[in-house]
Design a protein around this motif. Structure first.
Motif, PDB file in Angstrom:
ATOM      1  N   THR A  31       5.692   5.834   4.782  1.00 27.33           N
ATOM      2  CA  THR A  31       4.773   5.645   3.655  1.00 27.33           C
ATOM      3  C   THR A  31       5.130   4.351   2.941  1.00 27.33           C
ATOM      4  N   THR A  41       0.839  -1.193   0.000  1.00 31.67           N
ATOM      5  CA  THR A  41       0.000   0.000   0.000  1.00 31.67           C
ATOM      6  C   THR A  41       0.876   1.245   0.000  1.00 31.67           C
ATOM      7  N   GLY A  42       0.243   2.346  -0.268  1.00 30.58           N
ATOM      8  CA  GLY A  42       0.892   3.642  -0.151  1.00 30.58           C
ATOM      9  C   GLY A  42       0.422   4.374   1.081  1.00 30.58           C
ATOM     10  N   ASP A  43      -0.093   3.631   2.046  1.00 29.89           N
ATOM     11  CA  ASP A  43      -0.620   4.234   3.269  1.00 29.89           C
ATOM     12  C   ASP A  43       0.490   4.858   4.110  1.00 29.89           C
ATOM     13  N   THR A  44       0.092   5.849   4.903  1.00 26.61           N
ATOM     14  CA  THR A  44       0.996   6.421   5.892  1.00 26.61           C
ATOM     15  C   THR A  44       0.904   5.573   7.149  1.00 26.61           C
ATOM     16  N   ILE A  69       5.518   1.415   0.127  1.00 30.97           N
ATOM     17  CA  ILE A  69       6.101   1.546  -1.213  1.00 30.97           C
ATOM     18  C   ILE A  69       5.050   1.377  -2.305  1.00 30.97           C
ATOM     19  N   ASN A  70       3.811   1.031  -1.893  1.00 30.46           N
ATOM     20  CA  ASN A  70       2.667   1.014  -2.825  1.00 30.46           C
ATOM     21  C   ASN A  70       2.965   0.166  -4.063  1.00 30.46           C
TER      22      ASN A  70
END
Length: 848
Positions: free
Chosen positions: A599, A565-568, A601-602
């Motif tokens: 964050t 995910t690209g989550d924080t 690496i999505n």
């Protein structure tokens, strides 16, 4: 003084010669009529008194002599009042030499009382200059002196009778000056530079005089010396030394310019004086002017006068403040744990000359003790170096200081650690600085070295304040594994941005701070080296992923969220007892608590493609073979050891497998194929699964065990949820043929039902026969014949159905019959493959 009469005096109206003591005396007759009294008795009754002098004051001094004011008492007189007249000046004899004469006025002595308060004035005339000069010198240096006063022309008058030419000899002993011991200096001031050069002096001198002889010296000039070095002249005006008194005399003068070792000696005088130590000066007489010009005998004697004078030391708050505007601390080896190397390029001190002369610090060195409360923490010894000080004439002046690579040595280990803790974890820390300073000061007498100037000031440092409790993480990468054996943790280099609001810099190494995710420690942030400067710092950091339990679900959830995910992702960095190898830094880092975030690496498409192989056998056993492509976003090889996976569509699971891999390595930033493997179970069955083939995708929920780098840290159960993975189905039959077989299988199921019915009927009949066996053999025979006929008919029908099914399936299979694919090894590539060479060539590939 009573005069003893040696001889009887005959009564006579004519003068008669008599002997008084050993001196010849004449007795005369007055004009008044008196009762005849023997001359000896009359002189005895009048008496020459004895007595003493309490003090004597000398004024109007000249080369010829001076005036005397005598104070004392005359006692021991006889029962008659008498007048004593000094017909000629008395002779003063000292040490066997006649040195002067004194003219004295007549004195009246009361009967029996004498003169208890004798006060008179006389005039001393020097008769022997050399001898008197010697006497005057003796007078200044010795505790007492004795004069012999004598005369042959004393007149005593009593009851109208005159006694002339009476001889008198009297020893007079008085206390002398004895070198004027105990002279001290007070109110010592150096108010300005002196117009004649050097530093001007204004001071008071307390002079105790033990002499019974008072003297008016007028203007006196002394030279002051310290350790045989001339300090400078001192001049007093109107100096009067009263008898047996202490007088305060104001002196003015200057410290003369110096050079070489003499200048060093004067610097020593300054140093000791400013340290509060009493100093002894030697004061030598230079000249004296009692108001009548140069008096040779007095000047000569005065020049021999040498006094030991005490200059009381005095401590001043010369150093007013010390502000450390920047402090660099280096701690990179164990010998520096309690003695780090420190530097400062901008430390500002202020100082104040306690006097008014011009003083500018041009070199400075300090011995500093850092303390808090009553606990001494550490010492910092700074060598004498060039300095840039302002000029102080009593005003506060700045002194810019700097030092490089000087050790801050702990005096108390616990307090030392507590000091670093306060600097690291709080916004401000106060402390005291005490010690001594050594300076070279530019003055009007030269560049003076002054050492040991005491100081005790309060200071403060702006603290790091736990970096404001926040940090920013960026440029995250996963590059492999590390630790002992190369498999202790996942290695993830990144940049940590820390804001240091303080003026403290720290250079250290092997910093390791625990990192927490949702309350679970997932690893450590390793910083080596750790170079911290004021302001924003971009610090190279290695995140070492190594939860204490590799199977911890919270830690695994973090890893999955980070990768896909690209989550924080919120994290907490908090120090512990292993955060530094240096004991003095551990408490400081233990208190660090920083909120931060990472964050992801999505990279949601770890699995990029799935290929499913379906054969005719699948319709019977519900197993397929597959392979899949994996893309690796990491900067390290990914060695996949085991995968457990479910494949679903719209939340409904259609397939499951558990597969171990021996050589499934996905190169860094590349991709690889798993290789084809079987035993993938169609959980809904083959026929129910045919409907999802046209969709061309699968949703995957998988857990895998993989090593980060071949032989590296093994992530035991990394879960991945990935939807819409492109899926290719490789079919040995067409879908229509699959459906035809499915229909045939349905028909076969119906035929199987008919055969089962026939056999069931037969069983019933046999049971019936068995039950009625007692009816008789004849009946049984008939029945058996009938049964055999019916069974034969049923079997014939069942055989016909099976043959038809075999014919139908064979008709479908034989035209396209090829072997099923065998399991193949995984393959890898650094880019996405457009063809799948792993597909058996005899299998048609259907991509929908």
């Amino acid at each position: 003084m009573l005069v003893a009469m040696e001889n009887e005096l005959a009564r006579s109206e004519q003068p008669t010669e008599h002997s008084i003591g050993h001196i010849r005396t004449w007795h005369g007759v007055s004009n008044r009529q008196v009762a005849p009294v023997p001359g000896r008795d009359l002189l005895y009754m009048a008496g020459i008194p004895s007595g003493s002098l309490s003090d004597t004051n000398i004024t109007n001094i000249s080369n010829a002599g001076f005036d005397l004011a005598l104070v004392g008492s005359l006692t021991g007189t006889g029962p008659l009042d008498a007048e004593i007249t000094f017909m000629e000046p008395v002779t003063v004899t000292w040490e066997g030499q006649d040195i002067a004469t004194i003219a004295l006025p007549a004195v009246c002595a009361g009967a029996n009382a004498g003169v208890p308060d004798y006060r008179t004035n006389g005039q001393l005339v020097i008769t022997n200059q050399d001898a008197f000069t010697t006497f005057a010198t003796f007078l200044l240096h010795n505790p007492s002196f004795t004069w012999v006063i004598s005369t042959d022309s004393l007149r005593v008058t009593a009851l109208g009778t005159i006694f002339d030419n009476v001889s008198l000899t009297k020893n007079i002993t008085l206390k002398a000056f004895n070198g004027l011991p105990g002279v001290t200096i007070s109110n010592f001031q150096l108010p300005s530079d002196d117009p004649a050069g050097g530093i001007h002096i204004e001071t008071d001198s307390s002079i105790p005089s033990p002499a019974q002889l008072g003297i008016d010296l007028g203007i006196v000039v002394f030279n002051a010396f310290f350790d045989d070095v001339l300090v400078g002249p001192l001049t007093g005006s109107g100096l009067v030394l009263p008898p047996l008194s202490t007088v305060t005399e104001h002196l003015s003068g200057r410290i003369v310019p110096q050079s070489g070792s003499d200048l060093d000696t004067i610097g020593l005088l300054f140093s000791r004086y400013l340290a509060g130590d009493n100093q002894t000066l030697t004061i030598s007489g230079v000249s004296v002017n009692p108001g009548s010009g140069d008096v040779t005998w007095l000047s000569t004697a005065f020049k021999t006068l040498t006094l030991s004078v005490t200059l009381p030391g005095q401590k001043f708050a010369i150093i007013q403040s010390i502000t450390i505007k920047d402090l660099e601390v280096n701690m990179t080896s164990q010998d520096e744990a309690f003695a780090p190397v420190t530097s400062s390029q901008n430390t500002m001190a202020t100082y104040k000359n306690p006097f008014g002369f011009s003083l500018q610090v041009i070199q400075s060195g300090e011995n500093i003790t850092l303390y808090s409360g009553d606990v001494d923490i550490a010492t910092l010894d700074l060598p004498l170096v060039e300095a840039d000080g302002g000029v102080s004439t009593g005003n506060i002046a700045d002194l810019a200081l700097s030092f490089t690579d000087q050790r801050l040595t702990a005096l108390n280990g616990g307090a030392f650690g507590a000091f670093f803790t306060a600097v690291t974890d709080t916004s401000s820390v106060g402390f005291g600085l005490k010690g001594t300073a050594d300076v070279v000061a530019k003055t009007s007498i030269g560049d003076v070295s002054i050492s040991g100037i005491p100081f005790d000031v309060q200071s403060a440092l702006t603290g790091i304040g736990q970096f404001g409790g926040t940090a920013q993480l960026s440029d995250v990468a996963i590059t492999g594994s590390g630790g002992d054996g190369g498999n202790q943790y996942v290695k993830s280099p990144l940049k940590t941005t820390l804001h240091n609001p303080s003026n403290v810099s720290l250079q250290t190494n092997d910093v390791s701070l625990p990192v927490f995710y949702k309350g679970t420690q997932i690893g450590r942030a390793a910083i080596d080296p750790f170079s911290l400067v004021p302001g924003d710092n971009s610090v190279p950091t290695v995140f070492e992923y190594m939860p204490s339990d590799a199977n911890d679900t919270t830690a695994q959830a973090f890893l999955s969220e980070f990768l896909t995910t690209g989550d924080t992702i919120p994290l907490m960095i908090q120090g512990d007892g292993q955060s530094s190898p240096y004991e003095s830094l551990i408490p400081a880092l233990e208190g660090v608590k920083i909120s931060t975030s990472l964050t992801g690496i999505n990279f949601p498409k770890l699995i990029t493609h799935i290929t499913v192989y379906i054969t005719a056998d699948t319709l019977f056993d519900n197993y397929v073979s597959i392979n899949f492509d994996v893309s690796n976003p990491l900067e390290a090889d990914l060695d996949i050891k085991f995968v457990q996976s479910d494949a679903s569509v719209n939340g409904e699971i259609f397939a499951h497998f558990d597969q171990t891999f021996d050589n499934f390595v996905v190169p860094a930033k590349g991709s690889a194929n798993s290789g084809t493997f079987g035993n993938v179970l169609l959980t809904q069955g083959a026929l129910a699964s045919l409907a999802i083939i046209p969709l061309g995708y699968l949703d995957i929920g998988a857990a895998q065990s993989a090593q980060i780098g071949v032989g590296g840290y093994e992530v035991p159960w990394l879960k991945i949820q990935q939807a819409g993975i492109p899926t290719t189905y490789s079919l040995s039959l067409s879908i229509s043929e699959m459906h035809q077989i499915a229909s045939t299988l349905s028909a076969s199921e119906a035929g199987h039902t008919l055969a089962s019915s026939v056999l069931s009927g037969a069983s019933s009949l046999i049971a019936s026969i068995t039950g009625d066996a007692s009816a008789g053999l004849s009946s049984a025979s008939a029945v058996v014949t009938s049964i055999e006929s019916e069974v034969a008919s049923g079997v014939s029908q069942a055989t016909s159905v099976v043959d038809q099914l075999t014919s139908d399936v064979g008709g479908i299979l034989h035209p396209t019959s090829t072997p099923a694919p065998t399991t193949s090894s995984p393959s890898s590539t650094s880019s996405t493959e457009t063809e799948n060479p792993l597909l058996p060539p005899a299998f048609p590939t259907l991509s929908l």
